[in-house]
Design a protein around this motif. Structure first.
Motif, PDB file in Angstrom:
ATOM      1  N   ASP A  85     -16.889   1.724  36.649  1.00 49.13           N
ATOM      2  CA  ASP A  85     -16.008   2.774  36.123  1.00 49.13           C
ATOM      3  C   ASP A  85     -16.538   3.287  34.782  1.00 49.13           C
ATOM      4  O   ASP A  85     -16.557   4.501  34.531  1.00 49.13           O
ATOM      5  CB  ASP A  85     -14.586   2.233  35.951  1.00 49.13           C
ATOM      6  N   LYS A  86     -16.971   2.363  33.932  1.00 47.69           N
ATOM      7  CA  LYS A  86     -17.508   2.757  32.626  1.00 47.69           C
ATOM      8  C   LYS A  86     -18.821   3.512  32.782  1.00 47.69           C
ATOM      9  O   LYS A  86     -19.060   4.518  32.114  1.00 47.69           O
ATOM     10  CB  LYS A  86     -17.708   1.518  31.754  1.00 47.69           C
ATOM     11  N   LEU A  87     -19.676   3.024  33.690  1.00 49.07           N
ATOM     12  CA  LEU A  87     -20.949   3.700  33.914  1.00 49.07           C
ATOM     13  C   LEU A  87     -20.736   5.081  34.519  1.00 49.07           C
ATOM     14  O   LEU A  87     -21.463   6.032  34.206  1.00 49.07           O
ATOM     15  CB  LEU A  87     -21.836   2.858  34.841  1.00 49.07           C
ATOM     16  N   GLY A  88     -19.724   5.190  35.388  1.00 44.14           N
ATOM     17  CA  GLY A  88     -19.433   6.475  36.016  1.00 44.14           C
ATOM     18  C   GLY A  88     -18.988   7.517  35.014  1.00 44.14           C
ATOM     19  O   GLY A  88     -19.274   8.709  35.172  1.00 44.14           O
ATOM     20  N   GLY A  96     -21.251   7.944  39.727  1.00 41.87           N
ATOM     21  CA  GLY A  96     -19.958   8.558  39.988  1.00 41.87           C
ATOM     22  C   GLY A  96     -19.174   7.798  41.037  1.00 41.87           C
ATOM     23  O   GLY A  96     -19.728   6.947  41.737  1.00 41.87           O
ATOM     24  N   PRO A  97     -17.883   8.089  41.183  1.00 43.18           N
ATOM     25  CA  PRO A  97     -17.055   7.378  42.176  1.00 43.18           C
ATOM     26  C   PRO A  97     -17.635   7.435  43.583  1.00 43.18           C
ATOM     27  O   PRO A  97     -17.586   6.448  44.324  1.00 43.18           O
ATOM     28  CB  PRO A  97     -15.713   8.120  42.094  1.00 43.18           C
ATOM     29  N   GLY A  98     -18.198   8.592  43.958  1.00 43.06           N
ATOM     30  CA  GLY A  98     -18.778   8.730  45.294  1.00 43.06           C
ATOM     31  C   GLY A  98     -19.967   7.824  45.502  1.00 43.06           C
ATOM     32  O   GLY A  98     -20.129   7.221  46.578  1.00 43.06           O
ATOM     33  N   HIS A  99     -20.820   7.694  44.492  1.00 39.45           N
ATOM     34  CA  HIS A  99     -21.976   6.805  44.593  1.00 39.45           C
ATOM     35  C   HIS A  99     -21.530   5.356  44.777  1.00 39.45           C
ATOM     36  O   HIS A  99     -22.065   4.625  45.620  1.00 39.45           O
ATOM     37  CB  HIS A  99     -22.833   6.907  43.327  1.00 39.45           C
ATOM     38  N   VAL A 100     -20.542   4.958  43.974  1.00 38.26           N
ATOM     39  CA  VAL A 100     -20.052   3.584  44.052  1.00 38.26           C
ATOM     40  C   VAL A 100     -19.382   3.326  45.401  1.00 38.26           C
ATOM     41  O   VAL A 100     -19.601   2.281  46.025  1.00 38.26           O
ATOM     42  CB  VAL A 100     -19.064   3.287  42.900  1.00 38.26           C
ATOM     43  N   MET A 101     -18.572   4.275  45.869  1.00 35.03           N
ATOM     44  CA  MET A 101     -17.884   4.100  47.149  1.00 35.03           C
ATOM     45  C   MET A 101     -18.873   4.000  48.302  1.00 35.03           C
ATOM     46  O   MET A 101     -18.691   3.187  49.216  1.00 35.03           O
ATOM     47  CB  MET A 101     -16.900   5.250  47.381  1.00 35.03           C
ATOM     48  N   LEU A 102     -19.929   4.829  48.271  1.00 35.04           N
ATOM     49  CA  LEU A 102     -20.922   4.780  49.341  1.00 35.04           C
ATOM     50  C   LEU A 102     -21.667   3.449  49.312  1.00 35.04           C
ATOM     51  O   LEU A 102     -21.866   2.820  50.359  1.00 35.04           O
ATOM     52  CB  LEU A 102     -21.907   5.941  49.197  1.00 35.04           C
ATOM     53  N   ARG A 125     -31.029   0.809  45.698  1.00 35.25           N
ATOM     54  CA  ARG A 125     -32.016   0.108  44.877  1.00 35.25           C
ATOM     55  C   ARG A 125     -31.488  -0.136  43.464  1.00 35.25           C
ATOM     56  O   ARG A 125     -31.801  -1.152  42.846  1.00 35.25           O
ATOM     57  CB  ARG A 125     -33.326   0.896  44.851  1.00 35.25           C
ATOM     58  N   ILE A 126     -30.692   0.796  42.937  1.00 40.23           N
ATOM     59  CA  ILE A 126     -30.151   0.598  41.595  1.00 40.23           C
ATOM     60  C   ILE A 126     -28.772  -0.072  41.622  1.00 40.23           C
ATOM     61  O   ILE A 126     -28.294  -0.553  40.597  1.00 40.23           O
ATOM     62  CB  ILE A 126     -30.065   1.929  40.819  1.00 40.23           C
ATOM     63  N   PHE A 127     -28.147  -0.113  42.811  1.00 40.66           N
ATOM     64  CA  PHE A 127     -26.815  -0.706  42.912  1.00 40.66           C
ATOM     65  C   PHE A 127     -26.836  -2.145  43.419  1.00 40.66           C
ATOM     66  O   PHE A 127     -25.891  -2.893  43.172  1.00 40.66           O
ATOM     67  CB  PHE A 127     -25.938   0.117  43.869  1.00 40.66           C
ATOM     68  N   ALA A 128     -27.884  -2.516  44.160  1.00 43.12           N
ATOM     69  CA  ALA A 128     -27.869  -3.784  44.890  1.00 43.12           C
ATOM     70  C   ALA A 128     -27.545  -4.981  44.010  1.00 43.12           C
ATOM     71  O   ALA A 128     -26.633  -5.760  44.310  1.00 43.12           O
ATOM     72  CB  ALA A 128     -29.211  -3.989  45.595  1.00 43.12           C
ATOM     73  N   GLY A 129     -28.282  -5.149  42.905  1.00 47.64           N
ATOM     74  CA  GLY A 129     -28.055  -6.303  42.048  1.00 47.64           C
ATOM     75  C   GLY A 129     -26.687  -6.319  41.398  1.00 47.64           C
ATOM     76  O   GLY A 129     -25.905  -7.262  41.590  1.00 47.64           O
TER      77      GLY A 129
END
Length: 221
Positions: A85-88, A96-102, A125-129
């Motif tokens: 949420d803070k990064l978004g 953004g919310p859409g990136h996180v939701m996907l 690749r940037i979300f996995a960890g």
């Protein structure tokens, strides 16, 4: 100084360090062009006049990917989903919310496989960890998928580009650069189409989320 002389002036160790650093920081959760850096270094290693070794490129990328993902996992586990949420709010184009939701949808669908296959998908690749840590994924399972995915991605990409570069160098001695430019253009178009598809999926998720939020707000208590 021409391009050839510039390439010869770059120490191989510097190439390995830059590849490992960029891939590692990207894996940590920062949107950097890790794949482009890996492909560029692998292409350099295919040039017989340069001292860059393809094995060194692959190993540097693997180490960077594993360490970066592990640090990202620790950060995600420490701060949880509020971190996104803070990064978004600060980086809406990447978190953004859409990136996180996907990303979360793919994690829920694929489970531990999302960590492995996420290495091959720009969004994951940037979300996995960080996302694996935020979702409290078991670390030993995460690490196994992380290492195997890094080896397949870095090793496979390096080998593919290395042998393609060697073949192209020999082939271009007999033919023009036109075919190479066409191949690069085709690859670029494919990347753009994949990015557009991802953008459409994100937009659909954001629209669905907005619709559900609106319905919840209008429902009588």
């Amino acid at each position: 100084m021409d391009v050839e002389a510039l390439l010869h002036s770059i120490p191989p160790l510097a190439v390995y360090l830059v590849v490992g650093a960029v891939v590692g920081v990207e894996s940590l959760g920062v949107p950097l062009p890790g794949e482009i850096m890996l492909v560029s270094a692998a292409l350099m290693s295919s040039h017989h006049d340069l001292a860059v070794n393809p094995v060194g490129v692959a190993v540097a990328a693997i180490i960077g990917a594993v360490i970066g993902d592990s640090i990202g996992y620790s950060i995600g586990r420490r701060f949880g989903m509020p971190l996104f949420d803070k990064l978004g709010q600060r980086f809406p184009k990447h978190f953004g919310p859409g990136h996180v939701m996907l990303a979360e949808k793919l994690f829920n669908r694929w489970g531990i496989r999302a960590v492995f296959f996420g290495r091959f998908i720009a969004l994951l690749r940037i979300f996995a960890g960080p996302l694996a840590g935020a979702l409290k994924m078991h670390y030993q399972r995460f690490l196994a998928a992380n290492v195997s995915g890094a080896i397949c991605w870095a090793g496979g990409t390096t080998a593919l580009v290395y042998f393609a570069g060697m073949a192209a160098e020999k082939w271009l001695e007999r033919f023009s650069w036109v075919a190479l430019l066409i191949a690069v253009a085709v690859g670029g178009i494919a990347a753009i189409l994949l990015r557009e598809r991802t953008s459409r999926m994100i937009a659909e998720l954001e629209a669905e989320h907005a619709r559900k939020t609106g319905e919840a707000a209008t429902d009588p208590v």
